[in-house]
Write a protein that holds these residues in place. Structure first.
Motif, mmCIF file in Angstrom:
data_model
loop_
_atom_site.group_PDB
_atom_site.id
_atom_site.type_symbol
_atom_site.label_atom_id
_atom_site.label_comp_id
_atom_site.label_asym_id
_atom_site.label_seq_id
_atom_site.Cartn_x
_atom_site.Cartn_y
_atom_site.Cartn_z
ATOM 1 N N SER A 1 8.073 98.116 -23.878
ATOM 2 C CA SER A 1 8.408 98.170 -25.297
ATOM 3 C C SER A 1 7.361 99.035 -26.001
ATOM 4 O O SER A 1 6.247 99.213 -25.500
ATOM 5 N N GLU A 2 7.730 99.575 -27.146
ATOM 6 C CA GLU A 2 6.894 100.596 -27.787
ATOM 7 C C GLU A 2 5.532 100.083 -28.234
ATOM 8 O O GLU A 2 4.616 100.869 -28.456
ATOM 9 N N ASN A 3 5.384 98.760 -28.358
ATOM 10 C CA ASN A 3 4.088 98.220 -28.797
ATOM 11 C C ASN A 3 3.275 97.658 -27.624
ATOM 12 O O ASN A 3 2.325 96.922 -27.831
ATOM 13 N N ALA A 4 3.668 97.989 -26.394
ATOM 14 C CA ALA A 4 3.095 97.293 -25.225
ATOM 15 C C ALA A 4 1.959 98.036 -24.536
ATOM 16 O O ALA A 4 1.272 97.454 -23.683
ATOM 17 N N ALA A 5 1.734 99.315 -24.849
ATOM 18 C CA ALA A 5 0.833 100.132 -24.027
ATOM 19 C C ALA A 5 -0.571 99.528 -23.922
ATOM 20 O O ALA A 5 -1.134 99.422 -22.825
ATOM 21 N N VAL A 6 -1.119 99.108 -25.037
ATOM 22 C CA VAL A 6 -2.503 98.614 -25.026
ATOM 23 C C VAL A 6 -2.600 97.295 -24.263
ATOM 24 O O VAL A 6 -3.490 97.090 -23.440
ATOM 25 N N GLY A 7 -1.642 96.381 -24.501
ATOM 26 C CA GLY A 7 -1.669 95.095 -23.812
ATOM 27 C C GLY A 7 -1.530 95.256 -22.302
ATOM 28 O O GLY A 7 -2.237 94.601 -21.524
ATOM 29 N N VAL A 8 -0.623 96.118 -21.876
ATOM 30 C CA VAL A 8 -0.437 96.361 -20.442
ATOM 31 C C VAL A 8 -1.696 96.982 -19.839
ATOM 32 O O VAL A 8 -2.107 96.643 -18.724
ATOM 33 N N SER A 9 -2.312 97.877 -20.594
ATOM 34 C CA SER A 9 -3.552 98.504 -20.145
ATOM 35 C C SER A 9 -4.632 97.443 -19.894
ATOM 36 O O SER A 9 -5.327 97.466 -18.878
ATOM 37 N N ARG A 10 -4.726 96.466 -20.807
ATOM 38 C CA ARG A 10 -5.742 95.408 -20.630
ATOM 39 C C ARG A 10 -5.407 94.521 -19.439
ATOM 40 O O ARG A 10 -6.286 94.118 -18.678
ATOM 41 N N LEU A 11 -4.110 94.246 -19.255
ATOM 42 C CA LEU A 11 -3.710 93.426 -18.109
ATOM 43 C C LEU A 11 -4.010 94.125 -16.781
ATOM 44 O O LEU A 11 -4.345 93.476 -15.786
ATOM 45 N N ALA A 12 -3.886 95.448 -16.761
ATOM 46 C CA ALA A 12 -4.198 96.193 -15.532
ATOM 47 C C ALA A 12 -5.636 95.943 -15.113
ATOM 48 O O ALA A 12 -5.945 95.853 -13.919
ATOM 49 N N VAL A 13 -6.510 95.798 -16.090
ATOM 50 C CA VAL A 13 -7.922 95.543 -15.796
ATOM 51 C C VAL A 13 -8.145 94.066 -15.451
ATOM 52 O O VAL A 13 -8.779 93.729 -14.440
ATOM 53 N N GLU A 14 -7.580 93.190 -16.252
ATOM 54 C CA GLU A 14 -7.851 91.746 -16.105
ATOM 55 C C GLU A 14 -7.274 91.175 -14.815
ATOM 56 O O GLU A 14 -7.752 90.163 -14.304
ATOM 57 N N THR A 15 -6.229 91.824 -14.269
ATOM 58 C CA THR A 15 -5.674 91.401 -12.981
ATOM 59 C C THR A 15 -6.475 91.954 -11.808
ATOM 60 O O THR A 15 -6.274 91.537 -10.662
ATOM 61 N N GLY A 16 -7.343 92.935 -12.063
ATOM 62 C CA GLY A 16 -8.068 93.584 -10.965
ATOM 63 C C GLY A 16 -7.304 94.753 -10.366
ATOM 64 O O GLY A 16 -7.744 95.363 -9.394
ATOM 65 N N ILE A 17 -6.143 95.082 -10.951
ATOM 66 C CA ILE A 17 -5.358 96.220 -10.445
ATOM 67 C C ILE A 17 -6.087 97.536 -10.736
ATOM 68 O O ILE A 17 -6.123 98.426 -9.905
ATOM 69 N N PHE A 18 -6.692 97.636 -11.899
ATOM 70 C CA PHE A 18 -7.361 98.884 -12.291
ATOM 71 C C PHE A 18 -8.734 98.550 -12.892
ATOM 72 O O PHE A 18 -8.922 98.569 -14.114
ATOM 73 N N PRO A 19 -9.717 98.235 -12.048
ATOM 74 C CA PRO A 19 -11.051 97.909 -12.570
ATOM 75 C C PRO A 19 -11.685 99.127 -13.227
ATOM 76 O O PRO A 19 -11.419 100.267 -12.830
ATOM 77 N N LEU A 20 -12.503 98.868 -14.226
ATOM 78 C CA LEU A 20 -13.190 99.961 -14.924
ATOM 79 C C LEU A 20 -14.592 100.097 -14.340
ATOM 80 O O LEU A 20 -15.405 99.162 -14.419
ATOM 81 N N ILE A 21 -14.835 101.239 -13.741
ATOM 82 C CA ILE A 21 -16.081 101.427 -12.992
ATOM 83 C C ILE A 21 -16.719 102.773 -13.332
ATOM 84 O O ILE A 21 -16.100 103.649 -13.934
ATOM 85 N N GLU A 22 -17.967 102.900 -12.907
ATOM 86 C CA GLU A 22 -18.667 104.186 -12.921
ATOM 87 C C GLU A 22 -19.323 104.374 -11.559
ATOM 88 O O GLU A 22 -19.816 103.407 -10.971
#
Lengths: 303, 386
Positions: free
Chosen positions: A214-235
């Motif tokens: 849905s058009e308002n979902a991008a940010v929430g899905v982005s956060r879920l990608a991190v919180e599930t461990g699917i897309f960890p934020l690293i350096e």
């Protein structure tokens, strides 16, 4: 624990652009180009970024942009930087903003070559996990079992780990980021901007149309990608020093899949399989940090 | 050693090109090795290491990336050079179109080599001729000296019309053969070739972008502008060559007539074949056959007016070439016929594909083919002759 980064909105990205309503990538472009600042020349290959940038004679970005070919972005940036250096202009940043097709797939040879030569650029991959600009076909970045226009039954193989591939080139800086964590994204772009040599950032940019959001979902899905461990934020610095900035908070992957049409066909067994894959990836990542005495093995559990 | 005075050296064609590049002072040279081009890259590397040639040599991971970096460095205002051959040129194909569309005055040396499959390493012009629709100016040269002189001239013409330029010589016959070559003095070349300093370039202070999508009308206008510039090339190339002649004592023209007085037949050739044909023409003349040579040096744009003028009054032409376009024949043969079509007093035109794949074509063989053409009527197709 890091303090929140103050985002400096330099106003390079203008208000009129051609992205779809709710586009995750347009947000990423805004934070990236504004943080890079006005002393920047950018290379943009065919991708949604080119659409966001706009048609001649208009541009949504207040810096010179070269619209190059799909597979050659890193080589194009290298040519610009070398010409600038030959003219004694050392204060101009050269930036690539390419999609995942132009990075993981067809652009990978030029990217790997530029990394091997440690060319002086910031390369940002806007990763929406498929060829979204041509109607959502699968790329080397499309996740395992995701449905796309060219894998309607679900992709049979996994997503390349581009951050680790780039880290294996031992370049000065590799990072992952996503639009649900804009302060983290902007801080990494600023850090990359102020370094020298090859810097690579992959930014997960949820796609409204290609992912079926849905058009308002991008940010929430982005956060879920991190919180599930699917897309960890690293350096990763110099290819060996790993830091986890934000990682799994134990959220089941099913919650990430739930809002996305591309995963709607998955049954319980497939979801369990993907959960196991994500758990394994998260363990592997933590082990890399543990190998580094300066690393933080726990990540930032507060988000 | 900077070349401070004009110096006579024993050089291969490829090393002569490397000296020409040094004298032209490009700032960025992205390049990828391929036989038989590699000695150009190696000599430039040696000159750089010796401190004679101040240049940024980018060892690209492919010819495609080398050409890409040439384009963007040129768009950023740097003079650039690269060199390639055969498969490398074909890998660049996409970027060759891009380079002319982006109006980047790149100068590139291509060393003609057979195209796979099967693999071969021999002089055959099909690689560069198959790029004739990419919007590049193309010069074909027949000696090391001519290659050196033409690379310097090429920068002058390219930067006047803002179109990329390819100078082409053939594998081994020219690229690896040693010849005495006069290498001009740096200050004389500097006087002939001013620095490249385009007003419009990629620069945050200028703020111009390049390449974002256009509508049909704009695309039409961009293509029309490329065509308009290309049309001015023959005149500018003649001027650049004449000026070079005044400065350095050597000039070539864009189409050369050799021993064409009262000719009953003219051999039409380019590249190294033209050098061999000179010897054949001398032998034919000695034997009482009124043969001459028309050498087509500038191939793109095809110099229609100059070619027509060169063959006016000659009843018969024979094209002898080493390239092949399947389904069309010898490419110079086809181009020549198209250029002459509708001409008053149209000569008869024979076409022989004699040197395809690097097969040796001796002066004696050229004599034989010329006599055969004199004794027979031409057919529309190009004819295979071993």
């Amino acid at each position: 624990m890091r303090a929140n980064y103050e985002i400096d909105e330099a106003g390079v990205f203008l208000s009129g652009h051609h992205a779809c309503a709710g586009c995750g990538e347009a947000l990423a472009v805004r934070y990236v180009i504004n943080t890079m600042g006005p002393r920047t020349i950018a290379v943009v290959p065919p991708s949604c970024i080119a659409i966001i940038a706009g048609l001649q004679p208009n541009s949504s970005m207040h810096v010179p942009i070269v619209h190059g070919t799909l597979e050659s972005s890193a080589a194009a940036a290298a040519g610009i930087k070398r010409a600038l250096v030959s003219q004694g202009k050392d204060d101009v940043n050269v930036l690539v903003m390419a999609g995942d097709g132009g990075t993981y797939d067809i652009g990978f040879q030029a990217l790997s070559g530029a990394a091997e030569r440690n060319e002086d650029m910031v390369y940002v991959c806007m990763d929406n996990e498929g060829y979204m600009n041509t109607g959502a076909q699968k790329s080397g970045s499309t996740p395992h079992l995701a449905s796309t226009a060219s894998t309607p039954g679900g992709k049979l193989t996994g997503k390349k780990n581009i951050a680790e591939i780039m880290a294996a080139h031992r370049i000065p800086y590799v990072a992952t980021a996503t639009v649900g964590y804009p302060d983290d994204l902007a801080r990494k772009v600023a850090k990359a901007r102020d370094m020298k040599g090859m810097r690579f950032i992959v930014v997960l940019t949820p796609c409204i149309d290609g992912w079926g959001l849905s058009e308002n979902a991008a940010v929430g899905v982005s956060r879920l990608a991190v919180e599930t461990g699917i897309f960890p934020l690293i350096e990763v610095e110099d290819g060996v020093r790993y830091t986890i900035n934000h990682g799994s908070r134990g959220v089941p992957v099913e919650r990430y899949f739930a809002g996305q049409k591309r995963f709607r066909h998955l049954g319980p067994e497939q979801i369990a399989q993907l959960q196991a894959e994500v758990d394994e990836g998260w363990s592997l990542l933590k082990s890399r940090v543990e190998c580094d005495p300066t690393g933080d093995p726990t990540g930032d559990p507060t988000g | 050693m900077t070349v401070t005075t004009e110096t006579r050296m024993l050089l291969t064609g490829n090393h002569a090109v490397a000296y020409a590049v040094m004298l032209a002072r490009p700032a960025v040279v992205p390049v990828y090795p391929i036989t038989p081009q590699t000695p150009i890259l190696e000599k430039i590397s040696d000159l750089q290491l010796a401190g004679e040639f101040e240049v940024d040599l980018m060892t690209a991971e492919s010819e495609h990336s080398a050409m890409t970096a040439c384009i963007t460095a040129s768009l950023t205002g740097a003079r650039v050079f690269t060199a390639t051959a055969s498969q490398g040129l074909l890998l660049m194909h996409e970027m060759l179109h891009f380079a002319s569309g982006a109006r980047t005055p790149i100068v590139m040396m291509n060393v003609n080599r057979t195209v796979s499959s099967p693999w071969g390493f021999w002089p055959d012009q099909t690689d560069s001729l198959s790029q004739r629709d990419t919007g590049w100016i193309q010069y074909y040269t027949e000696s090391a000296q001519e290659s050196l002189d033409t690379v310097i001239q090429a920068y002058r013409v390219a930067e006047q019309v803002m179109l990329p330029t390819m100078v082409v010589h053939e594998a081994f016959y020219i690229s690896h053969s040693l010849e005495p070559v006069i290498v001009p003095a740096q200050d004389a070349v500097d006087a002939y070739l001013p620095p490249f300093d385009p007003a419009i370039r990629l620069d945050p202070d200028i703020g111009r972008s390049w390449g974002n999508p256009v509508n049909q009308e704009l695309y039409f206008r961009f293509r029309e502008a490329v065509g308009g510039s290309m049309d001015t090339v023959p005149g500018l190339a003649v001027e650049a060559d004449a000026e070079y002649g005044r400065a350095f004592g050597r000039s070539y023209g864009i189409v050369e007539r050799y021993r064409m007085e009262e000719a009953e037949i003219a051999i039409v050739a380019f590249g190294a074949m033209a050098g061999t044909a000179r010897v054949a023409v001398d032998a034919l003349r000695a034997a009482g056959v009124a043969a001459g040579l028309v050498k087509v040096k500038l191939f793109r744009p095809f110099p229609i007016e100059a070619v027509r003028e060169a063959v006016t009054g000659v009843p018969k032409l024979v094209v002898i070439e080493r390239n092949f376009s399947p389904g069309a024949g010898g490419i110079l043969h086809q181009e020549l016929k198209a250029a002459l079509c509708g001409m008053v007093g149209l000569p008869k035109v024979h076409g022989y594909m004699a040197g395809v794949g690097g097969v040796n074509v001796s002066p004696k063989r050229i004599e034989e083919l010329t006599r055969e053409a004199l004794a027979t009527e031409p057919v529309p197709q190009s004819v295979w002759r071993r």
